[in-house]
Scaffold this motif. Structure first.
Motif, short mmCIF file in Angstrom:
data_model
loop_
_atom_site.label_atom_id
_atom_site.label_comp_id
_atom_site.label_asym_id
_atom_site.label_seq_id
_atom_site.Cartn_x
_atom_site.Cartn_y
_atom_site.Cartn_z
N TYR A 122 0.84 -1.19 0.00
CA TYR A 122 0.00 0.00 0.00
C TYR A 122 0.88 1.25 0.00
CZ TYR A 122 -3.64 -3.30 1.51
OH TYR A 122 -4.51 -4.35 1.61
N GLY A 123 0.27 2.37 -0.39
CA GLY A 123 0.97 3.64 -0.40
C GLY A 123 1.52 3.96 -1.77
N VAL A 124 1.21 5.15 -2.28
CA VAL A 124 1.62 5.52 -3.63
C VAL A 124 2.09 6.97 -3.68
CG1 VAL A 124 -0.03 3.91 -4.67
CG2 VAL A 124 -0.68 6.31 -4.36
N GLU A 125 2.86 7.27 -4.70
CA GLU A 125 3.18 8.65 -5.08
C GLU A 125 2.63 8.85 -6.49
OE1 GLU A 125 4.53 12.56 -5.19
OE2 GLU A 125 4.36 11.18 -3.48
N THR A 126 1.72 9.80 -6.64
CA THR A 126 1.04 10.00 -7.92
C THR A 126 1.69 11.15 -8.69
OG1 THR A 126 -1.03 9.28 -6.90
CG2 THR A 126 -1.19 10.39 -9.02
N PHE A 127 1.97 10.93 -9.98
CA PHE A 127 2.53 11.98 -10.82
C PHE A 127 2.11 11.76 -12.27
CE2 PHE A 127 5.63 8.60 -11.05
CZ PHE A 127 6.17 8.66 -12.32
N LYS A 150 8.99 2.69 5.35
CA LYS A 150 8.35 1.38 5.37
C LYS A 150 7.64 1.16 6.70
CE LYS A 150 9.64 -3.48 4.54
NZ LYS A 150 10.79 -4.38 4.27
N GLY A 151 6.34 0.95 6.64
CA GLY A 151 5.57 0.72 7.85
C GLY A 151 5.57 -0.74 8.26
N GLU A 152 4.92 -1.02 9.38
CA GLU A 152 4.79 -2.40 9.85
C GLU A 152 3.75 -3.15 9.03
OE1 GLU A 152 6.59 -3.94 12.15
OE2 GLU A 152 7.81 -2.12 12.36
N PRO A 153 3.94 -4.45 8.82
CA PRO A 153 2.93 -5.23 8.07
C PRO A 153 1.59 -5.23 8.80
CG PRO A 153 5.00 -6.44 8.31
CD PRO A 153 5.09 -5.26 9.22
N ASP A 154 0.49 -5.24 8.03
CA ASP A 154 -0.82 -5.36 8.65
C ASP A 154 -1.07 -6.84 8.99
OD1 ASP A 154 -1.56 -6.67 6.31
OD2 ASP A 154 -2.89 -5.09 5.59
N GLN A 155 -2.29 -7.14 9.42
CA GLN A 155 -2.59 -8.51 9.87
C GLN A 155 -2.44 -9.54 8.76
OE1 GLN A 155 -6.65 -8.58 11.17
NE2 GLN A 155 -7.46 -7.82 9.23
N ASN A 156 -2.46 -9.08 7.51
CA ASN A 156 -2.30 -10.00 6.39
C ASN A 156 -0.90 -9.95 5.79
OD1 ASN A 156 -4.98 -10.99 6.47
ND2 ASN A 156 -5.69 -9.14 5.45
N GLY A 157 0.01 -9.24 6.46
CA GLY A 157 1.38 -9.18 6.00
C GLY A 157 1.65 -8.15 4.92
N VAL A 158 0.68 -7.28 4.63
CA VAL A 158 0.85 -6.26 3.59
C VAL A 158 1.44 -5.00 4.22
CG1 VAL A 158 -0.26 -4.91 1.78
CG2 VAL A 158 -1.10 -7.21 2.32
N ILE A 159 2.48 -4.47 3.60
CA ILE A 159 3.20 -3.31 4.13
C ILE A 159 2.71 -2.02 3.49
CG2 ILE A 159 5.48 -2.22 4.27
CD1 ILE A 159 6.67 -5.03 4.37
N ASN A 160 2.66 -0.96 4.28
CA ASN A 160 2.30 0.36 3.77
C ASN A 160 3.55 1.23 3.71
OD1 ASN A 160 0.07 2.46 3.17
ND2 ASN A 160 1.32 3.44 4.73
N TYR A 161 3.78 1.87 2.57
CA TYR A 161 4.90 2.78 2.39
C TYR A 161 4.39 4.22 2.35
CZ TYR A 161 8.12 -1.02 1.21
OH TYR A 161 8.91 -2.14 1.24
N THR A 162 5.08 5.10 3.06
CA THR A 162 4.78 6.52 3.00
C THR A 162 5.87 7.20 2.16
OG1 THR A 162 3.78 6.47 5.19
CG2 THR A 162 4.42 8.63 4.33
N TRP A 163 5.44 7.87 1.09
CA TRP A 163 6.39 8.47 0.15
C TRP A 163 6.56 9.96 0.46
CZ3 TRP A 163 8.73 5.46 -3.67
CH2 TRP A 163 8.21 4.17 -3.82
N ASP A 164 7.82 10.39 0.50
CA ASP A 164 8.15 11.81 0.64
C ASP A 164 9.19 12.14 -0.41
OD1 ASP A 164 8.55 14.40 1.45
OD2 ASP A 164 9.63 13.88 3.29
N VAL A 165 8.71 12.37 -1.61
CA VAL A 165 9.61 12.52 -2.76
C VAL A 165 9.26 13.76 -3.57
CG1 VAL A 165 10.05 10.04 -2.96
CG2 VAL A 165 8.16 11.06 -4.22
N THR A 166 10.19 14.17 -4.40
CA THR A 166 10.00 15.30 -5.31
C THR A 166 10.15 14.80 -6.74
OG1 THR A 166 10.89 16.86 -3.70
CG2 THR A 166 10.83 17.58 -5.99
N VAL A 167 9.20 15.17 -7.58
CA VAL A 167 9.22 14.79 -9.00
C VAL A 167 9.68 15.99 -9.82
CG1 VAL A 167 7.87 13.94 -10.95
CG2 VAL A 167 7.36 13.14 -8.62
N LYS A 168 10.72 15.81 -10.62
CA LYS A 168 11.25 16.89 -11.45
C LYS A 168 11.24 16.47 -12.91
CE LYS A 168 14.37 18.60 -7.82
NZ LYS A 168 15.78 18.90 -7.46
N GLY A 169 11.14 17.47 -13.78
CA GLY A 169 11.16 17.20 -15.22
C GLY A 169 9.80 16.92 -15.81
N SER A 170 8.73 17.16 -15.03
CA SER A 170 7.36 16.91 -15.50
C SER A 170 6.49 18.13 -15.22
CB SER A 170 6.77 15.67 -14.81
OG SER A 170 5.39 15.55 -15.09
#
Length: 357
Positions: free
Chosen positions: A84-89, A104-124
């Motif tokens: 889970y977790g996305v960066e949209t561009f 990277k977050g802790e896995p949920d009860q089904n083992g699925v991990i959530n990522y929190t994105w803190d990024v910069t998109v350049k050239g678009s």
């Protein structure tokens, strides 16, 4: 209005280019070596990835060409595979770079991990424009809250009917002009119709009309679907409905609390009407097969169960669960869907249709 889809549509129409090639270079801390990252078209459907890349030293590269079936430029989600977790561009021609970190977050009860994105998109340049639309979300949220405050009385009436389990009263309220005025999703269609033919026929335009007029509405012919059993045999909607009078298609998942809360009601109705021609088919949208099988063992469902590996949820435009469709098994026509195909609504409809049989 589905404002992110609309923002993607606006950005896409700003630029029309002949080139369908792209190159995206990422340098993102927090991603383990060997992590597979994907570019997935942004929509409310379960889209297939455009491209995959493997992370090495925090770096990855996407390079290729967009097929003719998709628009270019296109709004995409950068994500870790099966997480889970996305960066949209906005993916467009030219060299695009993505820099920053992913937590990277802790896995949920089904083992699925959530990522929190803190990024910069350049050239678009279109991503810059898209981000401006996203910043307006706060204003839209205020309008949304004000709108609900304005219609607080009719909302309260619906909630009171639900708490009293008075489904007949709830349905009666929902059919009033006052409630229809509140249900702003009905106002999406005139806005869609105000778009240019080019916008309506675009990839995102078609996505929007699918949401405004979803599959499985009452009175419509049920959409075709195919599921595959553990024996590898593929079954169509006709196969599932064969020899039955009514068919309940139930899209659910092991992690969905409301889905599992509905199971005792479905079990009770199944026991009441299975000998009269009532069939239930549960289709899980779980990504984790082990979690699905564990839930099956816990719930002890007595009707056919399938993991959705063949796009059944996509065919029915399932975006939230539980999603249930009561179908006439002989004509394959949708009798009820959504909230009217579960809970007390479902119980009353089955009692009405089976009568004193």
């Amino acid at each position: 209005m589905k404002n992110l889809l609309f923002a993607c549509l606006l950005c896409m129409l700003v630029c029309s280019c002949n080139s369908r090639q792209y190159k995206v270079e990422g340098n993102v801390a927090g991603l383990d070596d060997g992590t597979i990252v994907q570019l997935v078209p942004m929509s409310h459907d379960n889209e297939s990835p455009i491209a995959e890349a493997t992370v090495n030293g925090g770096k990855f590269t996407f390079k290729g060409e967009i097929g003719d079936s998709l628009p270019m430029p296109i709004c995409v989600n950068l994500m870790v595979k099966d997480s889970y977790g996305v960066e949209t561009f906005m993916l467009e021609k030219g060299d695009i770079t993505i820099e920053g970190k992913a937590t990277k977050g802790e896995p949920d009860q089904n083992g699925v991990i959530n990522y929190t994105w803190d990024v910069t998109v350049k050239g678009s340049p279109l991503t810059d424009k898209f981000n401006v639309y996203k910043q307006r979300r706060a204003d839209l949220d205020k309008l949304f809250n004000d709108y609900h405050e304005q219609h607080a009385q009719i909302i309260q009436q619906v909630n009171e009917a639900r708490m009293a389990k008075d489904s007949a009263r709830e349905k009666q309220i929902m059919e009033t002009e006052e409630y229809k005025a509140f249900d702003f999703s009905a106002n999406d269609k005139p806005l869609y119709e105000s778009l240019s033919p080019e916008a309506q026929q675009s990839w995102y335009g078609k996505k929007m009309i699918d949401e405004i007029m979803p599959a499985g509405d009452t009175g419509q012919k049920a959409k075709q679907l195919t599921v595959k059993g553990d024996d590898g045999k593929e079954l169509t909607l006709e196969d599932l409905a064969q020899g039955k009078k009514l068919l309940l298609i139930d899209f659910w998942a092991s992690w969905c609390g409301p889905c599992r809360k509905e199971i005792p009601n479905v079990k009770k109705l199944y026991d009441l009407y299975k000998d009269k021609g009532f069939e239930v088919v549960s289709i899980s949208i779980d990504k984790n097969e082990a979690a699905w099988r564990k839930a099956l063992q816990q719930e002890q469902l007595q009707w056919p169960n399938f993991l959705d590996t063949m796009g059944a949820a996509d065919a029915y435009k399932v975006r939230s669960i539980p999603a249930m469709f009561l179908i006439d098994a002989e004509t394959l026509t949708v009798i009820e869907s959504g909230e009217y195909a579960r809970g007390e609504f479902l119980a009353q409809k089955l009692a009405e249709l089976f009568g004193n049989e």
